[in-house]
Design an enzyme around this catalytic site. Sequence first.
Site, PDB file in Angstrom:
ATOM      1  N   ARG A   1      49.134  29.964  26.905  1.00  0.00           N
ATOM      2  CA  ARG A   1      48.240  30.524  25.893  1.00  0.00           C
ATOM      3  C   ARG A   1      48.555  32.089  25.601  1.00  0.00           C
ATOM      4  O   ARG A   1      48.033  33.073  26.222  1.00  0.00           O
ATOM      5  CB  ARG A   1      46.890  30.092  26.145  1.00  0.00           C
ATOM      6  CG  ARG A   1      45.936  30.679  25.311  1.00  0.00           C
ATOM      7  CD  ARG A   1      46.107  29.854  23.913  1.00  0.00           C
ATOM      8  NE  ARG A   1      45.576  28.522  24.008  1.00  0.00           N
ATOM      9  CZ  ARG A   1      45.938  27.594  23.137  1.00  0.00           C
ATOM     10  NH1 ARG A   1      46.554  27.918  22.048  1.00  0.00           N
ATOM     11  NH2 ARG A   1      45.651  26.271  23.292  1.00  0.00           N
TER      12      ARG A   1
ATOM     13  N   GLN B   1      51.507  18.210  19.565  1.00  0.00           N
ATOM     14  CA  GLN B   1      51.370  19.380  18.519  1.00  0.00           C
ATOM     15  C   GLN B   1      52.621  20.457  18.937  1.00  0.00           C
ATOM     16  O   GLN B   1      52.423  20.701  20.128  1.00  0.00           O
ATOM     17  CB  GLN B   1      49.963  20.274  18.594  1.00  0.00           C
ATOM     18  CG  GLN B   1      49.989  21.445  17.969  1.00  0.00           C
ATOM     19  CD  GLN B   1      48.674  21.571  16.994  1.00  0.00           C
ATOM     20  OE1 GLN B   1      48.481  20.759  16.076  1.00  0.00           O
ATOM     21  NE2 GLN B   1      47.930  22.400  17.520  1.00  0.00           N
TER      22      GLN B   1
ATOM     23  N   ARG C   1      58.102  24.232  23.970  1.00  0.00           N
ATOM     24  CA  ARG C   1      57.427  24.904  24.621  1.00  0.00           C
ATOM     25  C   ARG C   1      56.567  24.477  26.001  1.00  0.00           C
ATOM     26  O   ARG C   1      56.194  25.285  26.805  1.00  0.00           O
ATOM     27  CB  ARG C   1      55.856  25.462  23.763  1.00  0.00           C
ATOM     28  CG  ARG C   1      55.080  24.439  23.444  1.00  0.00           C
ATOM     29  CD  ARG C   1      53.956  24.948  22.383  1.00  0.00           C
ATOM     30  NE  ARG C   1      53.125  24.032  22.300  1.00  0.00           N
ATOM     31  CZ  ARG C   1      51.756  24.188  21.624  1.00  0.00           C
ATOM     32  NH1 ARG C   1      51.299  25.467  21.752  1.00  0.00           N
ATOM     33  NH2 ARG C   1      51.109  23.171  21.643  1.00  0.00           N
TER      34      ARG C   1
ATOM     35  N   HIS D   1      55.579  31.671  17.720  1.00  0.00           N
ATOM     36  CA  HIS D   1      54.289  31.497  17.623  1.00  0.00           C
ATOM     37  C   HIS D   1      53.621  32.937  18.461  1.00  0.00           C
ATOM     38  O   HIS D   1      53.398  32.661  19.435  1.00  0.00           O
ATOM     39  CB  HIS D   1      53.676  30.378  18.464  1.00  0.00           C
ATOM     40  CG  HIS D   1      52.085  29.771  18.075  1.00  0.00           C
ATOM     41  ND1 HIS D   1      51.209  30.818  18.365  1.00  0.00           N
ATOM     42  CD2 HIS D   1      51.577  28.612  17.764  1.00  0.00           C
ATOM     43  CE1 HIS D   1      50.114  30.236  18.029  1.00  0.00           C
ATOM     44  NE2 HIS D   1      50.259  29.072  17.636  1.00  0.00           N
TER      45      HIS D   1
ATOM     46  N   GLU E   1      53.155  34.340  12.824  1.00  0.00           N
ATOM     47  CA  GLU E   1      54.152  33.397  13.255  1.00  0.00           C
ATOM     48  C   GLU E   1      55.030  33.212  12.328  1.00  0.00           C
ATOM     49  O   GLU E   1      54.873  32.191  11.437  1.00  0.00           O
ATOM     50  CB  GLU E   1      53.241  32.075  13.835  1.00  0.00           C
ATOM     51  CG  GLU E   1      52.095  32.294  14.636  1.00  0.00           C
ATOM     52  CD  GLU E   1      51.330  31.232  14.485  1.00  0.00           C
ATOM     53  OE1 GLU E   1      51.762  29.916  14.388  1.00  0.00           O
ATOM     54  OE2 GLU E   1      50.125  31.274  14.920  1.00  0.00           O
TER      55      GLU E   1
HETATM   56  C1  BG6 Z   1      48.910  27.685  14.955  1.00  0.00           C
HETATM   57  C2  BG6 Z   1      48.343  26.412  13.962  1.00  0.00           C
HETATM   58  O1  BG6 Z   1      50.062  27.921  14.699  1.00  0.00           O
HETATM   59  O2  BG6 Z   1      48.586  27.174  16.348  1.00  0.00           O
HETATM   60  C3  BG6 Z   1      47.021  26.101  14.264  1.00  0.00           C
HETATM   61  O3  BG6 Z   1      48.446  26.926  12.567  1.00  0.00           O
HETATM   62  C4  BG6 Z   1      46.957  25.849  15.528  1.00  0.00           C
HETATM   63  O4  BG6 Z   1      46.443  24.830  13.679  1.00  0.00           O
HETATM   64  C5  BG6 Z   1      47.290  26.864  16.699  1.00  0.00           C
HETATM   65  O5  BG6 Z   1      45.419  25.404  16.319  1.00  0.00           O
HETATM   66  C6  BG6 Z   1      47.238  26.821  18.025  1.00  0.00           C
HETATM   67  O6  BG6 Z   1      47.946  25.464  18.595  1.00  0.00           O
HETATM   68  P1  BG6 Z   1      47.921  25.170  20.039  1.00  0.00           P
HETATM   69  O7  BG6 Z   1      48.406  23.674  19.781  1.00  0.00           O
HETATM   70  O8  BG6 Z   1      48.653  25.924  20.774  1.00  0.00           O
HETATM   71  O9  BG6 Z   1      46.501  25.128  20.468  1.00  0.00           O
END
Ligand code: BG6
Length: 296
Positions: free
Chosen positions: A48, A69, A74, A153, A267
């Site tokens: 994070r 997601q 990653r 990101h 990003e």
């Molecule tokens: C962003 C997305 O790139 O990443 C968001 O647009 C998302 O929708 C965010 O919540 C964080 O994602 P994650 O999977 O790292 O919690």
Amino acid sequence: MTITTLRHSSGSSCKIHSFGATVISFATDQEHLFLSNDAILDGSKAIRGGIPLVFPVFGPSTAPSTMPQHGFARVNHWELIESTETTASYTLRLADVTAGRGEHNPWSIEEVVKNGIDVLLKYDVSLGTDHLVTTLTAQNTGKAVFDMEALLHSYFTVSEKAAHDNSRTFIEGLDRYSIVDKVTQESGYVQPVGEPVVISGETDRVYHPSEEKTGAHVQLVTPQRKLYITAEGSNAISCVVWNPGKEKAQAMSDMHDGAHEEFVCVEPGILTDRTIRLQPGDVAFLKQTIKAIAVK
Ligand code: BG6
């Protein structure tokens, strides 16, 4: 699991975690990347903060795919293949991807046996006096064509808890980009010329260029400095601006209290209808340069 530190003779430095090849620090006279105090660094969860790599999908998968997601890049261990004082190169082969492939998608173990998809990912990190260059490349090493999205990101620190202070923290360079707002579910409108992008509560927007621009120049202004973020790649570069806001941040187990005021994600990526279709043997890339200029 290892952390590699790059140092430049000018004093700048960078740290890269082998899990996800995640850059977790880039500092000149100050730190520029946000890393949550509660970030998990043991390889059991995506990190994070820093610059997680998003590949081959951005956002949640479309059913019936169960790929997690933001894809698998990653959440796997990358191999450090080369390094100097100021550079590091990592690779990830599909055969070494043990997490995040999910099922019912072309990257699942079951499907790959049938469809012959294979990829070699490479990530190059290069540190300069006042800048950091990160380049992700994907080479189609298989027998079949595949579609891919890719995104860097990047979590940027904002000092004085000023992420939501619109007079001191804002983003320039996205004029005329068309917006998909994932919070309000609105889309089809454009960023007015001369109006900076600001963070207001939960913010989750994708900015698509109005022309097929394979480059983007975005500036993030914060109380402590201005960051010049330049991106280029094999297809049009979109830009995501994200901050979870207070409630969503509180609900995230790896985000410390008040973290939403301390960062903004900007990003650059190749996304949605600009997806890349990569033929066998072909290579696609996404490159980001972050340059820091102190605010006097
Ligand atoms: C962003 C997305 O790139 O990443 C968001 O647009 C998302 O929708 C965010 O919540 C964080 O994602 P994650 O999977 O790292 O919690």
